[in-house]
Design an enzyme around this catalytic site. Structure first.
Site, PDB file in Angstrom:
ATOM      1  N   HIS A 507       0.771  -1.204  -0.029  1.00 57.77           N
ATOM      2  CA  HIS A 507      -0.135  -0.065  -0.065  1.00 57.77           C
ATOM      3  C   HIS A 507       1.144   1.129  -0.050  1.00 57.77           C
ATOM      4  CE1 HIS A 507      -3.559   2.604   1.285  1.00 57.77           C
ATOM      5  NE2 HIS A 507      -2.434   3.220   1.666  1.00 57.77           N
ATOM      6  N   GLU A 508       1.759   1.318   1.016  1.00 61.96           N
ATOM      7  CA  GLU A 508       2.616   2.600   0.932  1.00 61.96           C
ATOM      8  C   GLU A 508       3.346   2.522  -0.358  1.00 61.96           C
ATOM      9  OE1 GLU A 508       1.923   4.658   3.117  1.00 61.96           O
ATOM     10  OE2 GLU A 508       0.434   3.364   4.205  1.00 61.96           O
ATOM     11  N   HIS A 511       1.615   4.735  -2.734  1.00 65.41           N
ATOM     12  CA  HIS A 511       1.909   6.212  -2.728  1.00 65.41           C
ATOM     13  C   HIS A 511       3.393   6.420  -3.145  1.00 65.41           C
ATOM     14  CE1 HIS A 511      -1.436   7.095  -0.371  1.00 65.41           C
ATOM     15  NE2 HIS A 511      -1.192   6.009   0.875  1.00 65.41           N
ATOM     16  N   HIS A 514       3.147   7.004  -6.745  1.00 63.15           N
ATOM     17  CA  HIS A 514       2.652   8.268  -7.158  1.00 63.15           C
ATOM     18  C   HIS A 514       3.743   9.536  -7.268  1.00 63.15           C
ATOM     19  CE1 HIS A 514      -1.517  10.205  -6.829  1.00 63.15           C
ATOM     20  NE2 HIS A 514      -0.951  10.345  -7.939  1.00 63.15           N
TER      21      HIS A 514
HETATM   22 ZN   LIG Z   1      -2.458   5.252   2.258  1.00 66.66          ZN
END
Ligand SMILES: [Zn+2]
Length: 717
Positions: A507-508, A511, A514
Site C-alpha cells: 500500500h505505502e 503512494h 505516485h
Molecule cells: Zn495510504
C-alpha cells in the site's frame, strides 16, 4: 488476508502536501537580516549537496531547526513582499510562478522537520513543534490574507483568456486563486483578524492532540507479569515482549506495545481472555481516562474552532468547507455513501458475530462475544474454514524478501524500474535503508527511503512522505520515503511480517510510486498533491500485487528453507479474501461517521461531553455494535484531530471505488504486464494534481468509475 488494510495513517503525507503546497508561513517579519556564520553553516538552509538533494541527516542537529525556521520564514516573507509590491503590472510569471518559486528554504526545513517529528522525534523537537505551530499558521495567514497579492491574482484571473496559458499553468492560476479565497482573502479586515486568531489556536491544539496520542500510546502499553499469560504468542513474540519490558527497566516482565488502531494485533492469538480484555481496554480508553494526555477537551475545542472558522468563511460547517475542495464536493454525497453502506456492513458483522458465538458456545465458553474476543475467535474460525492461520504465513514473509522480491519486483514487472541500495547516504536511524531507483531505460530517477520498524520516537501507523518533490520548474527528482511500524525482532532473529503488514508495505509503496513517477512542471502538483479522497487510490491499487500469484511466489519463501509458499496455502489465502469484511467495513464506517458528525456541527451544536457525543452518534447511525468498536475512537483519532484527514476519513472508501474498478481493469487486460503498468503510469501516476484527478481516471479507464467491484469485494452486494 483477513483484515482490511484500507485505513492507514498518512498524516505525514498530509502535512507534507499542505506545507509544500501553499506554503507560506511566517511570524512577524524580522527587519534585520539574520545571516551570520551560524546560519551560513546551518545544513537546513542550503540545498543538500548529496545526490538528489537527499538531506544530510548526519549533519542536522536539534539546534539547527529553530534558527532555520526563523530565517526560512524571513526569506519567504521578503520574497512575498517583493511579489506583492512589484511595480510592474501583474503577470502570470511575476506573480503566480513567482509565488510557486518562493519559500524554498522554508519548505526544505519544514519538510525535514515534520518528517523527523513523525519518525524520529525527541523532547526538544516536540517542544519546538508546539512553539512553531502557531507561528507557521500565522506566517501562512500573512501571505494568504495579503490584499495586494490577492489583487494581483485577481487581475491575472480577469485577463486569463488573453494569456494563452498551457493547461497546467491555467490550473496553477486557479489553484492559487482558490487557495487565497479559501484562506479568507475576501474577508473584511476584522474577520481576517478573527480568522488568524482561530488558525493559531487550531495549529496549537492539533499539535497538542498528536503529541498526547503518541505519549498516551507509549504510556498505555500493557505489562504482563507471567509468561503463561502470554500463551498463544510465538516464542519470538514473547521474546520481543520480554526485550521491550527490559528496555523499560522491567526485567522479567513482558510489555505489549499498542498500535494506533482500536484493535491490537496480539488479540488474535492471546489465549488468556483477561489479558485480551486488558489489552483492548487499554487501547480504547486512550485519551479519555484523565491524566496528562487526556484528549477529550482538546477534541471538543478543535471541533468548535473548526466550526467557527467554517462559518466565518461562509460555510454551514467545517465538513462543507473541507469537502468542497475534494472530488466528493458535498456533505450530501459523503453522507449518502456512508448511510447507504452502513446497514449492509453492520448486518454482515452481526452474521459474523453469530458464527463466532457458536465457536464460543461449542467450547462451553459461557460468555457473550466481546470486542476483545473478536480477533481471537475469528482466527479460529478462519483456521476451521480455510485451514490456515497467520502463524503459518509469517515464516514466508521475511521483511527483506517482501520488500525486494515482492514490492520492488512487482514494480519492476509493471514499470521496468529497478533498485540499488545506497549505503553511502547518511540515515537518521540505523534501521533505515536507502535505495536508488532506475527507470526502465537505466537512467537514475529517484531515491526511495525504507523506514520499516516501530520505535517509541515514531508515530504509529504507516505512511509515505516526500523529502524532495519532483518538478521540472526546479529540475528536481524525487526523494520519497515509506514508513511502517513493524515490531523490531530480538537481535539475530528474522523480521517476519503478518499478512496485514505485507499488504501495508505494498500500500505505502503505491503512494511512493505516485511520488516517484511524478512528471509535472509545478511542485504544487507533484505526485501525491491531489485531493485527499483521491490520494488513497493508487496506494490501494498497489495492494493487489501482494497476493498476485506471480509476485507472491517470488517473495513468499520460507526464511529457513527457502521453500516457496505452497500453492495450497496461496489458494486458501485467495479463498479467504472476503472473510471478516463485515467487521472491517463496520469499524471503518463507524470511524468515518464519527469524523463527519464531528465536522458537520455548527458552533452552537458542539457538545460538552466528547464521549457521550461519540456514543450518541454511533447509535443514531446504527453502527453501535459493541463487539466492533470504531477503528479509532475520538480521543486517539489522529487522522481527524491531529493530521490532515479532518472531515476526510471517508476518503479511503471513496478512493476504493476507483481502486476496485482499476483492479478489474488490470485483470481484464492480462494483469502484471509492462503494457498495463506503463498505461497506468502514463495516464495516472505521472500526472499528480496537474490535471483534474477524475479526468485522469477517465483517461486511464476510458469511462467513469463503477461502484459494483467495490460492493462485491466487501460483500455488500
Ligand atoms: Zn495510504
Amino acid at each position: 488476508m483477513n483484515k482490511s488494510m484500507l485505513m492507514l495513517l498518512c498524516s505525514a503525507l498530509a502535512i507534507q502536501s499542505s506545507v509544500a503546497a501553499d506554503t507560506s508561513v511566517t511570524s512577524a517579519p524580522t527587519s534585520k537580516p539574520l545571516m551570520n556564520k551560524a546560519l551560513a553553516a546551518n545544513p537546513l538552509l542550503a540545498a543538500s549537496t548529496l545526490a538528489y538533494e537527499y538531506p544530510a541527516f548526519d549533519q542536522i542537529r536539534n539546534e539547527h531547526y529553530a534558527p532555520a525556521f526563523a530565517e526560512g520564514m524571513r526569506l519567504h516573507l521578503a520574497e512575498i513582499n517583493a511579489i506583492a509590491n512589484n511595480t510592474a503590472k501583474p503577470t502570470f510569471d511575476n506573480t503566480v510562478v513567482a509565488l510557486e518559486r518562493a519559500g524554498q528554504s522554508l519548505n526544505r526545513v519544514s519538510t525535514i522537520f515534520f518528517n523527523q517529528i513523525a519518525t524520529n522525534t525527541n523532547p526538544t523537537l516536540e517542544s519546538l513543534s508546539t512553539d512553531l505551530a502557531p507561528k507557521l499558521s500565522a506566517h501562512q495567514d500573512v501571505i494568504l490574507m495579503n490584499a495586494k497579492l490577492f489583487k494581483r491574482i485577481n487581475a491575472i484571473i480577469s485577463q486569463r483568456d488573453k494569456l494563452k496559458l498551457d493547461a497546467e499553468s491555467n490550473r496553477l492560476l486557479d489553484r492559487y486563486y482558490t487557495d487565497f479565497v479559501r484562506a479568507g482573502a475576501k474577508l473584511s479586515d476584522s474577520d481576517k483578524a478573527k480568522l488568524k486568531a482561530i488558525n493559531a489556536q487550531l495549529a496549537s491544539l492539533g499539535t497538542k492532540f498528536s503529541q498526547n496520542v503518541l505519549k498516551e500510546t507509549n504510556a498505555s502499553a500493557v505489562i504482563v507479569e507471567h509468561k503463561e499469560q502470554l500463551k498463544g504468542l510465538s516464542e519470538g513474540e514473547i521474546n520481543t515482549a520480554a526485550a521491550a519490558a527490559k528496555a523499560k527497566g522491567l526485567d522479567g516482565k513482558y510489555l505489549i506495545p499498542l498500535m494506533n488502531t482500536s484493535g491490537q494485533p496480539y488479540l488474535s492469538s492471546l489465549e488468556d481472555r483477561a489479558v485480551r480484555q486488558r489489552l483492548q481496554e487499554a487501547s480504547v480508553n486512550r485519551g479519555s481516562h484523565g491524566g496528562d494526555f487526556d484528549n477529550r477537551d482538546t477534541a471538543l475545542q478543535l471541533a468548535r474552532l473548526r466550526a467557527e472558522r467554517a462559518q466565518l468563511l461562509g460555510y454551514p460547517n467545517y465538513a462543507a468547507y473541507g469537502l468542497e475542495d475534494e472530488t466528493a464536493k458535498t456533505t450530501t454525497a459523503v453522507n449518502k455513501m456512508l448511510s447507504e453502506l452502513a446497514p449492509a456492513a453492520v448486518a454482515n458483522a452481526k452474521n459474523e458475530a453469530a458464527e463466532l458465538q457458536k465457536i464460543i458456545d461449542a467450547n462451553h465458553g459461557d460468555f457473550k462475544l466481546a470486542a476483545w474476543d473478536w480477533a481471537y475467535y475469528t482466527e479460529q474460525l478462519r483456521t476451521a474454514k480455510y485451514a490456515f492461520d497467520d502463524t503459518q504465513l509469517r515464516p514466508y514473509f521475511e521483511l527483506d524478501s517482501v520488500l525486494q522480491n515482492g514490492v520492488f519486483f512487482a514494480a519492476h514487472q509493471l514499470y521496468g524500474i529497478s533498485f540499488k541500495e545506497r549505503k553511502d547516504l547518511p540515515v537518521y536511524h540505523p534501521s533505515v535503508r536507502v535505495f536508488e531507483v532506475f527507470d526502465a531505460d537505466g537512467k537514475s530517477m529517484a531515491l526511495f527511503i525504507a523506514d520499516m520498524y516501530a520505535r517509541d520516537s515514531k508515530r504509529g501507523g504507516a505512511w509515505m512522505n516526500s523529502y524532495v518533490e519532483q518538478s521540472t520548474l526546479f529540475n528536481k527528482k524525487p526523494v520519497i520515503a515509506n514508513h511502517l511500524n513493524i515490531p523490531q525482532p530480538p537481535k539475530g532473529e528474522p523480521t517476519l511480517l503478518t499478512a496485514d503488514e505485507v499488504k501495508t508495505a505494498f500500500h505505502e509503496f503505491g503512494h511512493a510510486l505516485h511520488g516517484l513517477f511524478s512528471q509535472v512542471h509545478y511542485p504544487r502538483f507533484s505526485g501525491t498533491n491531489v485531493p485527499r479522497d483521491f490520494v488513497e487510490y493508487p496506494s490501494q491499487v498497489n495492494e493487489m500485487w501482494a497476493t498476485w500469484p506471480e509476485v507472491l511466489k517470488n517473495y513468499a519463501k520460507h526464511y529457513k528453507t527457502g521453500e516457496v509458499i505452497p500453492q495450497a496455502l496461496v489458494d486458501k489465502i485467495t479463498a479467504s479474501n472476503k472473510f471478516n469484511q463485515g467487521f472491517a467495513t463496520t469499524e471503518y464506517l463507524a470511524a468515518s461517521l464519527l469524523d463527519q458528525r464531528w465536522h458537520q456541527l455548527t458552533p452552537a451544536q458542539i457538545p460538552s461531553d466528547a464521549i457521550a457525543f461519540e456514543k450518541a452518534v454511533l447509535k443514531e447511525a446504527g453502527v453501535d455494535f459493541a463487539p466492533v468498536p470504531p477503528r479509532y475512537r475520538s480521543t486517539y483519532f489522529s487522522h481527524i484531530f491531529g493530521g490532515g484527514y479532518s472531515a476526510g476519513y471517508y476518503a479511503y472508501l471513496w478512493s476504493e471505488v476507483l481502486d476496485a474498478d482499476t483492479v478489474e481493469w488490470f485483470k481484464e487486460n492480462g494483469g502484471l504486464t509492462r503494457k498495463n503498468g506503463d498505461w497506468f503510469r502514463q495516464q495516472l501516476l505521472s500526472r499528480g494534481g496537474s490535471i483534474d484527478p477524475m479526468e485522469s481516471f477517465r483517461n486511464f479507464r476510458g469511462r467513469d468509475p463503477k461502484i459494483d467491484p467495490l460492493l462485491l469485494r466487501r460483500g455488500l452486494k
